[in-house]
Design a protein around this motif. Sequence first.
Motif, PDB file in Angstrom:
ATOM      1  N   SER A  58       0.813  -1.216   0.000  1.00 59.00           N
ATOM      2  CA  SER A  58       0.000   0.000   0.000  1.00 59.00           C
ATOM      3  C   SER A  58       0.850   1.271   0.000  1.00 59.00           C
ATOM      4  N   LEU A  59       2.064   1.165   0.500  1.00 58.26           N
ATOM      5  CA  LEU A  59       2.955   2.320   0.547  1.00 58.26           C
ATOM      6  C   LEU A  59       3.600   2.570  -0.815  1.00 58.26           C
ATOM      7  N   PRO A  60       4.012   3.800  -1.092  1.00 61.27           N
ATOM      8  CA  PRO A  60       4.737   4.069  -2.339  1.00 61.27           C
ATOM      9  C   PRO A  60       6.051   3.287  -2.400  1.00 61.27           C
ATOM     10  N   ASP A  61       6.502   3.029  -3.604  1.00 61.85           N
ATOM     11  CA  ASP A  61       7.795   2.363  -3.784  1.00 61.85           C
ATOM     12  C   ASP A  61       8.900   3.154  -3.091  1.00 61.85           C
ATOM     13  N   LYS A  62       9.878   2.421  -2.581  1.00 60.15           N
ATOM     14  CA  LYS A  62      11.081   3.003  -1.961  1.00 60.15           C
ATOM     15  C   LYS A  62      10.796   3.748  -0.667  1.00 60.15           C
ATOM     16  N   THR A  63       9.663   3.443  -0.027  1.00 59.91           N
ATOM     17  CA  THR A  63       9.404   3.988   1.305  1.00 59.91           C
ATOM     18  C   THR A  63      10.414   3.404   2.285  1.00 59.91           C
ATOM     19  N   SER A  64      10.923   4.217   3.180  1.00 59.08           N
ATOM     20  CA  SER A  64      11.933   3.746   4.130  1.00 59.08           C
ATOM     21  C   SER A  64      11.339   2.725   5.092  1.00 59.08           C
ATOM     22  N   TYR A  65      12.215   1.913   5.673  1.00 62.22           N
ATOM     23  CA  TYR A  65      11.745   0.918   6.639  1.00 62.22           C
ATOM     24  C   TYR A  65      11.127   1.591   7.853  1.00 62.22           C
ATOM     25  N   ASP A  66      11.698   2.722   8.284  1.00 55.74           N
ATOM     26  CA  ASP A  66      11.153   3.403   9.450  1.00 55.74           C
ATOM     27  C   ASP A  66       9.713   3.857   9.203  1.00 55.74           C
ATOM     28  N   LYS A  67       9.448   4.391   8.005  1.00 58.85           N
ATOM     29  CA  LYS A  67       8.091   4.819   7.680  1.00 58.85           C
ATOM     30  C   LYS A  67       7.159   3.614   7.538  1.00 58.85           C
ATOM     31  N   PHE A  68       7.678   2.524   6.965  1.00 55.81           N
ATOM     32  CA  PHE A  68       6.878   1.293   6.894  1.00 55.81           C
ATOM     33  C   PHE A  68       6.484   0.832   8.291  1.00 55.81           C
ATOM     34  N   ALA A  69       7.457   0.786   9.198  1.00 54.39           N
ATOM     35  CA  ALA A  69       7.186   0.318  10.560  1.00 54.39           C
ATOM     36  C   ALA A  69       6.187   1.225  11.264  1.00 54.39           C
ATOM     37  N   GLU A  70       6.299   2.533  11.042  1.00 53.62           N
ATOM     38  CA  GLU A  70       5.366   3.477  11.661  1.00 53.62           C
ATOM     39  C   GLU A  70       3.959   3.295  11.097  1.00 53.62           C
ATOM     40  N   CYS A  71       3.880   3.114   9.785  1.00 50.86           N
ATOM     41  CA  CYS A  71       2.578   2.918   9.149  1.00 50.86           C
ATOM     42  C   CYS A  71       1.932   1.618   9.629  1.00 50.86           C
ATOM     43  N   LEU A  72       2.717   0.570   9.734  1.00 49.52           N
ATOM     44  CA  LEU A  72       2.214  -0.707  10.226  1.00 49.52           C
ATOM     45  C   LEU A  72       1.684  -0.579  11.648  1.00 49.52           C
ATOM     46  N   PHE A  73       2.415   0.136  12.482  1.00 52.86           N
ATOM     47  CA  PHE A  73       1.994   0.338  13.875  1.00 52.86           C
ATOM     48  C   PHE A  73       0.672   1.101  13.933  1.00 52.86           C
ATOM     49  N   ILE A  74       0.551   2.172  13.153  1.00 58.32           N
ATOM     50  CA  ILE A  74      -0.677   2.963  13.136  1.00 58.32           C
ATOM     51  C   ILE A  74      -1.846   2.123  12.630  1.00 58.32           C
ATOM     52  N   PHE A  75      -1.594   1.377  11.540  1.00 63.19           N
ATOM     53  CA  PHE A  75      -2.644   0.514  10.990  1.00 63.19           C
ATOM     54  C   PHE A  75      -3.120  -0.494  12.034  1.00 63.19           C
TER      55      PHE A  75
END
Length: 218
Positions: A58-75
């Motif tokens: 769901s995230l844009p390509d090349k999103t950083s791992y930190d932003k992925f982890a934050e998005c996963l936590f919020i979700f």
Amino acid sequence: MMNYNTLIFDLDGTLLNSLDDLADSVNYALEKLNFPIRSKEEICSYIGNGIEKLIELSLPDKTSYDKFAECLFIFKRYYSKNLRNKTKPYDGIIELLDYLKENKYKTAIVSNKFQDGVTELNDHYFSEYIQVAIGKSPERRKKPYPDTVLKAMNDLDSSKDKCLYIGDSEVDFKTAKNANIDFVGVSWGFRDKNVLEDLGADYIINAPNDLISILGCK
């Protein structure tokens, strides 16, 4: 020949139409981090491999791992509080489970959703029908590895030749094959019927009560 007496079900897209709550929760997390939201159709195509893969896709390509982890936590935090807002069993599912209970079939859920979510949804919708409900946990590999299906079979004291796995996706098909059990694809879920046909599902059903005609026909 042996008859089937054990039915192991996928959850999302098979027993429950959970797309709206999943889509709402994904887009809530994306908006919180100022990422573009996704259409319901896009999110539908991302479901099946667990919430980590859902968020990654769901995230844009090349999103950083930190932003992925934050998005996963919020979700996960949001979804865990909103997973029953719009989710409901597909038409005919409760009637099918009634039939299976009355006829003493063994039943279970095996899902790639996190265990707490699987437990809550099963307890709320299916507690009188399904006692074994297995989700993603550190103890065993998720689908398409066969671990969770084999765990369900063991918990139900069943065997591969008496078991059907019922699901809606490519992951479910691969899981059944890896567990060496027959697979029933459902056409009402998150994948089109032609996907199930191309996979080579052992059976394809268009309504829950169609499953009844398969039982005992092996």
